[in-house]
Design a protein around this motif. Structure first.
Motif, short mmCIF file in Angstrom:
data_model
loop_
_atom_site.label_atom_id
_atom_site.label_comp_id
_atom_site.label_asym_id
_atom_site.label_seq_id
_atom_site.Cartn_x
_atom_site.Cartn_y
_atom_site.Cartn_z
N ALA A 109 -37.73 -78.89 21.22
CA ALA A 109 -38.36 -79.58 20.08
C ALA A 109 -38.55 -81.06 20.38
CB ALA A 109 -37.50 -79.39 18.83
N VAL A 110 -37.56 -81.69 21.00
CA VAL A 110 -37.68 -83.11 21.34
C VAL A 110 -38.80 -83.33 22.35
CG1 VAL A 110 -36.50 -85.05 22.44
CG2 VAL A 110 -35.28 -83.63 20.78
N LEU A 111 -38.87 -82.46 23.37
CA LEU A 111 -39.91 -82.61 24.38
C LEU A 111 -41.30 -82.40 23.78
CD1 LEU A 111 -38.24 -80.72 27.38
CD2 LEU A 111 -38.57 -83.19 27.13
N LEU A 112 -41.45 -81.40 22.93
CA LEU A 112 -42.74 -81.13 22.32
C LEU A 112 -43.13 -82.22 21.33
CD1 LEU A 112 -42.50 -77.27 21.73
CD2 LEU A 112 -43.82 -78.47 23.47
N ASP A 113 -42.14 -82.75 20.62
CA ASP A 113 -42.43 -83.84 19.69
C ASP A 113 -42.86 -85.09 20.45
OD1 ASP A 113 -42.18 -85.02 16.90
OD2 ASP A 113 -40.80 -86.32 17.99
N LYS A 114 -42.28 -85.32 21.61
CA LYS A 114 -42.66 -86.46 22.44
C LYS A 114 -44.05 -86.29 23.03
CE LYS A 114 -41.60 -90.41 24.35
NZ LYS A 114 -41.43 -91.62 23.51
N THR A 121 -50.68 -76.12 22.89
CA THR A 121 -50.70 -74.88 23.67
C THR A 121 -49.29 -74.44 24.00
OG1 THR A 121 -52.82 -75.51 24.64
CG2 THR A 121 -51.58 -73.77 25.75
N LEU A 122 -48.44 -75.40 24.37
CA LEU A 122 -47.06 -75.07 24.68
C LEU A 122 -46.33 -74.53 23.46
CD1 LEU A 122 -46.03 -78.07 26.97
CD2 LEU A 122 -46.53 -75.72 27.66
N LYS A 123 -46.60 -75.08 22.30
CA LYS A 123 -45.97 -74.60 21.07
C LYS A 123 -46.32 -73.14 20.83
CE LYS A 123 -45.82 -79.07 18.66
NZ LYS A 123 -46.36 -79.87 17.53
N ILE A 124 -47.59 -72.80 21.05
CA ILE A 124 -48.02 -71.42 20.86
C ILE A 124 -47.33 -70.50 21.86
CG2 ILE A 124 -50.00 -69.85 20.96
CD1 ILE A 124 -51.73 -72.20 19.99
N LEU A 125 -47.26 -70.92 23.12
CA LEU A 125 -46.63 -70.11 24.16
C LEU A 125 -45.14 -69.91 23.88
CD1 LEU A 125 -48.34 -71.51 27.38
CD2 LEU A 125 -48.79 -69.33 26.24
N TYR A 126 -44.47 -70.98 23.50
CA TYR A 126 -43.04 -70.88 23.22
C TYR A 126 -42.76 -70.03 21.99
CZ TYR A 126 -42.22 -74.67 26.59
OH TYR A 126 -42.16 -75.43 27.71
N PHE A 127 -43.71 -69.98 21.07
CA PHE A 127 -43.51 -69.26 19.81
C PHE A 127 -43.80 -67.76 19.95
CE2 PHE A 127 -44.48 -68.28 15.28
CZ PHE A 127 -43.28 -68.73 14.74
N LEU A 128 -44.44 -67.35 21.04
CA LEU A 128 -44.84 -65.95 21.20
C LEU A 128 -43.68 -64.95 21.11
CD1 LEU A 128 -47.63 -66.06 23.95
CD2 LEU A 128 -47.87 -65.56 21.51
N PRO A 129 -42.50 -65.22 21.72
CA PRO A 129 -41.41 -64.22 21.62
C PRO A 129 -41.02 -63.88 20.19
CG PRO A 129 -40.90 -65.84 23.31
CD PRO A 129 -42.12 -66.33 22.60
N LEU A 130 -41.13 -64.86 19.30
CA LEU A 130 -40.77 -64.61 17.91
C LEU A 130 -41.79 -63.74 17.19
CD1 LEU A 130 -38.46 -65.41 15.98
CD2 LEU A 130 -39.89 -67.27 15.17
N LEU A 131 -43.02 -63.72 17.70
CA LEU A 131 -44.07 -62.91 17.07
C LEU A 131 -44.01 -61.45 17.49
CD1 LEU A 131 -47.10 -65.37 17.45
CD2 LEU A 131 -45.58 -65.08 15.48
N MET A 132 -43.30 -61.18 18.58
CA MET A 132 -43.21 -59.81 19.08
C MET A 132 -42.20 -59.01 18.28
SD MET A 132 -43.25 -60.57 23.20
CE MET A 132 -43.06 -58.82 23.59
N TRP A 185 -33.43 -65.46 23.98
CA TRP A 185 -34.83 -65.67 24.36
C TRP A 185 -35.76 -65.42 23.18
CZ3 TRP A 185 -38.95 -62.14 24.64
CH2 TRP A 185 -40.10 -62.62 25.28
N GLN A 186 -35.45 -64.43 22.39
CA GLN A 186 -36.32 -64.09 21.26
C GLN A 186 -36.23 -65.11 20.13
OE1 GLN A 186 -35.12 -60.70 18.94
NE2 GLN A 186 -37.17 -60.33 18.13
N ASN A 187 -35.03 -65.64 19.86
CA ASN A 187 -34.82 -66.44 18.67
C ASN A 187 -34.88 -67.95 18.88
OD1 ASN A 187 -34.25 -64.36 16.59
ND2 ASN A 187 -32.54 -63.87 17.91
N ILE A 188 -34.87 -68.40 20.11
CA ILE A 188 -34.96 -69.84 20.37
C ILE A 188 -36.22 -70.45 19.75
CG2 ILE A 188 -35.45 -71.50 22.23
CD1 ILE A 188 -33.25 -70.14 23.86
N PRO A 189 -37.39 -69.80 19.82
CA PRO A 189 -38.59 -70.39 19.19
C PRO A 189 -38.44 -70.67 17.70
CG PRO A 189 -39.21 -68.62 20.66
CD PRO A 189 -37.73 -68.57 20.55
N PHE A 190 -37.69 -69.84 16.99
CA PHE A 190 -37.51 -70.07 15.55
C PHE A 190 -36.79 -71.39 15.32
CE2 PHE A 190 -34.58 -69.84 11.94
CZ PHE A 190 -35.49 -69.69 10.90
N TYR A 191 -35.71 -71.62 16.04
CA TYR A 191 -34.95 -72.86 15.86
C TYR A 191 -35.72 -74.06 16.41
CZ TYR A 191 -31.25 -69.58 14.77
OH TYR A 191 -30.53 -68.56 14.20
#
Length: 312
Positions: A109-114, A121-132, A185-191
């Protein structure tokens, strides 16, 4: 007529009007709350009470041969080694969820906020595991962990690391750790999204003022942003603990609680007890115990986390 008598005469007719307004207000509140109360009663309170009632029976769930056994199921539960093993696995899952998921999610979150706008694009890629679907993820990683043809062992053999190749889901020493890795791996995107939302509410002008005063990015994060996120961190920790105590689907798909109950959790044990062993009464006791444990742990976690709260 004196002024005092006039005030009395005006106040007397106002009292019934005030009472009527209060009654109308309470009626509106009751009407608006009624659908929620009905839904909670039907889908939460009644099943909960029914579960406690069924836990006093010796019944296979079929026919009318239910036998009242009072607290025998609860006594059996207190001496059930598999249940305590499952509870221990749930607690391990909760501990590792906090120690692994939250720090990694916060770092992302800190890296993406920076990164700003370039991180979309990275946010979408990182969020994909939670959508599965959890079932799809379980099947996917069950194939990844396959001891003979799984990509993980194939890669280890290709790099000459034959000694590290394991039967990841079939070995009692690695089954739980392997499933925990997939759950993280699945839940990290949520947090990660949770922390991004918290970081977005941090006033930018405060960070800019600190930079002008010579503060480094590291100092700004530890002294300003992290205290600002303390409420979000507490919420994430509480969700991780409660979620770990209720986890079921991915573990059931990957290991079914095996081998030898090494990856058993309370939910999988309850499911197998009811639908494989046909012990509805004992399974209801497990489910009722799960509710009590989750409620107690959640209340304790809220109390503990609130004690560490500080004013920002």
């Amino acid at each position: 007529m004196t002024g005092q008598e006039t005030l009395v005469n005006i106040a007397i007719p106002l009292e019934p009007q005030r009472a009527q307004r209060l009654q109308s207000r309470w009626l509106v509140i009751a009407v608006l709350l009624a659908p929620s109360v009905v839904l909670l009663s039907v889908f939460l309170i009644y099943p909960l009470l029914s579960s406690f009632q069924l836990s006093t029976l010796d019944w296979n769930g079929l026919g009318s041969n239910a036998r009242f056994v009072a607290l025998d199921n609860w006594v059996h539960l207190a001496h059930d080694d598999v249940f305590w093993k499952a509870l221990g696995n749930n607690l391990l899952l909760g501990i590792f969820s906090i120690l692994i998921q939250l720090p990694i999610a916060l770092a992302l979150a800190v890296l993406l906020d920076k990164a700003g706008r370039g991180s979309r694009t990275l946010k979408i890629l990182y969020f994909l595991p939670l959508l599965m679907s959890s079932v799809a993820i379980g099947v996917l990683f069950k194939n990844v962990y396959d001891p003979n043809f799984g990509p993980l062992n194939v890669a280890l053999h290709a790099f000459g690391l034959d000694g590290l190749a394991k039967d990841w889901l079939g070995d009692t020493h690695y089954a739980l750790a392997s499933t925990i890795a997939v759950i993280c791996w699945q839940n990290i995107p949520f947090y990660m999204i949770l922390f991004l939302a918290g970081l977005s509410s941090f006033p930018a002008e405060i960070g800019e003022a600190a930079c002008l005063d010579g503060a480094s990015e590291w100092t700004i994060f530890w002294r300003m942003k992290l205290p600002h996120l303390q409420g979000t961190v507490r919420t994430g920790a509480l969700l991780a603990i409660i979620g770990s105590l209720r986890y079921f689907d991915l573990i059931y798909v990957m290991t079914g609680g095996g081998p030898e109950s090494s990856s058993e959790v309370m939910a999988t044990y309850m499911y197998r007890t009811v639908f494989s062993s046909f012990q509805l009464g004992y399974g209801s006791a497990i489910g009722s115990a799960m509710f009590i444990i989750v409620a107690v742990v959640a209340a304790a976690a809220m109390r503990v986390t609130n004690r560490f709260a500080t004013e920002v």
